[in-house]
Design an enzyme around this catalytic site. Structure first.
Site, PDB file in Angstrom:
ATOM      1  N   LEU A 281       0.800  -1.430  -0.018  1.00 51.46           N
ATOM      2  CA  LEU A 281       0.044   0.227  -0.215  1.00 51.46           C
ATOM      3  C   LEU A 281       0.889   1.318  -0.082  1.00 51.46           C
ATOM      4  CD1 LEU A 281      -2.459  -1.553   2.660  1.00 51.46           C
ATOM      5  CD2 LEU A 281      -2.963  -1.126   0.260  1.00 51.46           C
ATOM      6  N   GLY A 284       7.134   3.589   3.997  1.00 48.35           N
ATOM      7  CA  GLY A 284       8.021   5.133   4.431  1.00 48.35           C
ATOM      8  C   GLY A 284       8.503   4.513   4.949  1.00 48.35           C
ATOM      9  N   ARG A 285       9.149   5.803   6.216  1.00 42.56           N
ATOM     10  CA  ARG A 285      10.432   6.000   6.329  1.00 42.56           C
ATOM     11  C   ARG A 285      11.163   4.625   7.432  1.00 42.56           C
ATOM     12  NH1 ARG A 285       8.163  10.237   7.396  1.00 42.56           N
ATOM     13  NH2 ARG A 285      10.465  11.248   5.696  1.00 42.56           N
ATOM     14  N   PHE A 286       9.978   4.146   8.244  1.00 41.01           N
ATOM     15  CA  PHE A 286       9.290   3.059   9.266  1.00 41.01           C
ATOM     16  C   PHE A 286       9.622   1.559   8.654  1.00 41.01           C
ATOM     17  CE2 PHE A 286       7.571   6.943  11.351  1.00 41.01           C
ATOM     18  CZ  PHE A 286       8.583   7.220  12.643  1.00 41.01           C
ATOM     19  N   GLY A 287       8.788   1.815   7.343  1.00 44.96           N
ATOM     20  CA  GLY A 287       8.566   0.568   6.980  1.00 44.96           C
ATOM     21  C   GLY A 287       7.333   0.720   5.589  1.00 44.96           C
ATOM     22  N   ILE A 288       6.964  -0.798   5.396  1.00 42.28           N
ATOM     23  CA  ILE A 288       6.387  -0.922   3.884  1.00 42.28           C
ATOM     24  C   ILE A 288       5.321  -1.739   4.497  1.00 42.28           C
ATOM     25  CG2 ILE A 288       6.475  -2.772   2.127  1.00 42.28           C
ATOM     26  CD1 ILE A 288       9.063  -2.383   1.811  1.00 42.28           C
ATOM     27  N   LEU A 289       3.761  -1.212   3.919  1.00 41.89           N
ATOM     28  CA  LEU A 289       2.809  -1.260   4.471  1.00 41.89           C
ATOM     29  C   LEU A 289       1.694  -2.167   3.160  1.00 41.89           C
ATOM     30  CD1 LEU A 289       0.707   0.047   7.285  1.00 41.89           C
ATOM     31  CD2 LEU A 289      -0.642   1.345   5.866  1.00 41.89           C
ATOM     32  N   ASP A 402       5.495  13.747  12.617  1.00 41.82           N
ATOM     33  CA  ASP A 402       5.199  13.809  11.141  1.00 41.82           C
ATOM     34  C   ASP A 402       3.601  13.482  10.629  1.00 41.82           C
ATOM     35  OD1 ASP A 402       6.492  13.616   8.692  1.00 41.82           O
ATOM     36  OD2 ASP A 402       6.314  11.446   8.405  1.00 41.82           O
TER      37      ASP A 402
END
Length: 601
Positions: A281, A284-289, A402
């Protein structure tokens, strides 16, 4: 015949108008009764000064939200410094869904008549001085999902009728309740934290088998059953190894708080088709959705975190995740659960079919309608409410770090839902020191955070102000394409330049096709500029932003700010065409960092 039909139609219109006026007047009477009961002190009078008994409908009043049929659906009077008692006339608001009266000085008892609010979804009366019993009539509220009555002086037993409610969140801790804790119905999913600091008897432990002559047979039976289960588990493990990634063992899934769950890795591998690329979906900087479908056919969004892990961080990670899960509000994306193994960290959220504000503004599929102006206003208010809750009403304040259009999601009713909150701290769970890495997205980062690395709730206020400009203009906060027209690449700087030239119409998203209210656009721009002041101390709190968006105090704050700032700036201030209002343009700064698209999630 035709003449008779016309006359009948006219009578029908008149009758419907009469019914509408009677209904509206009933709602007015109910809220005026509430105002009379709560109106003590100058501050309270100011909060409720727009509540006028001569009005036909209360839908224009501050802190009141109505649907398209002019029925009151929401009362937002949390943290309003109100004193007094609740009134039974609230039952005359038949379509009320959200009753927010938390963190005031309300006394007296909860009226039995609140049990007649059949559309009520959320009842938040926590942090008051309410006494007496919890009315058993609340058990009639078949749509109630959030019941928060903690930090009051409630007494008596917990009504058994409440167990039939479809509750997602229950907190009646820190009262004077006595008797037993119900264990059936929806109450079975809640831990002792929901009932702590009362005079309640502990839940009974599971009964132990009494000694008997058959104990030996029982032991043999249990042993045989265990052996059978072990054999079955071994067979299943061999069977599944060909279909799943081989991962180290993890704890069994369990429910911690309400419906918050620890998922197994295999559950989420199946749900996402082994994290298939076609289910991505966003990144981002935190990971993949990823989009996922659970075994019960529920759609979820699974965030696969990409942080580095060090030994010993598991307990702290789980603690932070549970803390995030306790932040429950209509305008916050609720964490459904998580998965933690030595090789994976995964967070599970509800799936948002309408995606994010960013995707609706700039990645809209062909044929889908643009976000109209009423929706944009509602998004501005809803996201402000969510952020205010994070800052002021969580047990531990959560700073988002953010805030941007890509992190404001939209549910099936286009209600704004703030996502990705709590992740900045979560990703630093092995580090107890102040982080040296500035987190955020280009164009949204507050100047003081960029220069010092120190964040506060005012950091979020700055990002929110830029997000308002995204809503108004439809543009990105940082866009190199603007260089082609010799414009500023930062949206905030570009808006300031346009305002100096007094070209309001050129700011508004062309997708609106001129269908907006100019004065409302001006007010949102004023709000955005107040939120993006270079001095963090001068920015309003998010709770103040909510009140100003509801119509309470924006003009006064804007005028006060202009008087304070006018001597500081050297360019010419000309009154923009808006009732004697000067457009003041403060300085700001930003950091260049990539952003990611965000569709439905």
């Amino acid at each position: 015949m035709e003449h008779g039909s016309s006359r009948g139609f006219i009578w029908l219109i008149l009758f419907l108008d009469f019914v509408s006026r009677v209904t509206g007047k009933t709602q007015v009477d109910a809220l005026i009764a509430l105002r009379s009961s709560l109106s003590s002190g100058d501050h309270t009078n100011n909060i409720l000064q727009s509540w006028n008994a001569t009005h036909v409908t209360p839908c224009s009043w501050f802190h009141v939200t109505c649907n398209t049929e002019n029925s009151v659906t929401r009362l937002d009077l949390g943290s309003a410094n109100l004193s007094g008692e609740l009134v039974p006339q609230l039952a005359q608001l038949p379509n009320l869904q959200y009753l927010e009266l938390f963190n005031n000085n309300i006394t007296g008892e909860i009226p039995e008549e609140l049990g007649d609010l059949m559309e009520l979804v959320s009842l938040d009366l926590f942090a008051n001085n309410i006494s007496g019993p919890i009315p058993s009539s609340l058990g009639k509220l078949g749509k109630l999902r959030f019941l928060r009555l903690y930090n009051n002086s409630l007494s008596g037993e917990i009504p058994r009728s409440l167990t039939a409610l479809p509750l997602d969140v229950l907190d009646i801790s820190n009262n004077r309740l006595s008797g037993d804790i119900p264990v059936n119905g929806s109450f079975s999913q809640f831990t002792s934290m929901s009932f702590a600091n009362n005079k309640l008897r502990p839940r009974p432990a599971s009964p132990s088998p009494s000694p008997s002559g058959t104990s030996a047979a029982i032991v043999v039976g249990v042993a045989a059953g265990a052996a059978l289960l072990f054999a079955l588990a071994w067979w299943l493990r061999r069977k599944l190894q060909g279909h799943f990634l081989d991962v180290p063992a993890e704890e069994d899934p369990e429910v911690y708080l309400g419906q918050f769950k620890r998922f197994s890795l295999r559950e989420l591998l199946v749900a996402t088709e082994k994290f298939s690329k076609r289910n991505v979906l966003g990144k981002g900087r935190f990971g993949i959705l990823y989009k996922g479908r659970l075994a019960d056919d529920t759609l979820v969004a699974v965030k696969r975190l990409n942080e580095e892990r060090t030994k010993g961080g598991e307990l702290q990670f789980q603690t932070e995740v549970e803390m995030i899960s306790m932040a429950v509000h209509r305008n916050l994306l609720r964490l459904r659960g998580f998965c933690m193994t030595p090789t994976e960290r995964l967070l599970v959220y509800p799936y948002m079919a309408n995606g994010s504000v960013a995707s609706c503004l700039r990645e809209r599929p062909e044929g889908n309608p643009a976000l109209d102006w009423p929706k944009r206003k509602h998004i501005a208010l809803g996201s402000a409410r969510g952020l205010a809750y994070l800052h002021d009403h969580c047990d531990q304040k959560i700073i988002h770090l953010d805030v941007k259009a890509a992190n404001i999601l939209l549910d099936e009713e286009f209600e704004a839902v703030v996502g990705d909150f709590g992740l900045a701290k979560l990703m630093n769970y092995n580090d107890s020191h102040v982080t040296t890495a500035v987190r955020g997205t280009i164009g949204h980062i507050a100047p003081e955070y960029l220069s010092t690395g120190k964040s506060s709730e005012k950091t979020d206020v700055f990002g929110y102000g830029v997000m308002l400009l995204e809503l108004i203009t439809g543009q990105k906060a940082f866009d190199l394409a603007r260089l082609a027209n010799d414009d500023d690449i930062m949206l905030l700087d570009w808006v300031k330049e346009v305002l100096k030239e007094k070209k309001l119409e050129s700011l508004v998203d062309a997708e609106l096709e001129g269908k907006y209210v100019e004065t409302e656009v001006e007010q949102l721009i004023q709000m955005a500029l107040l939120c993006t002041q270079s001095s963090a101390m001068e920015r309003p709190k998010m709770s103040e932003v909510v009140r100003m968006l509801e119509g309470d105090g924006l003009a006064e704050r804007w005028e006060e700010w202009q008087k304070e700032e006018m001597p500081i700036h050297d360019f010419n201030y000309q009154a923009y065409p808006h009732a004697g209002t000067d457009w003041l343009i403060p300085y700001s700064n930003s950091l260049i960092e990539n952003d990611y698209p965000s569709g439905p999630r």
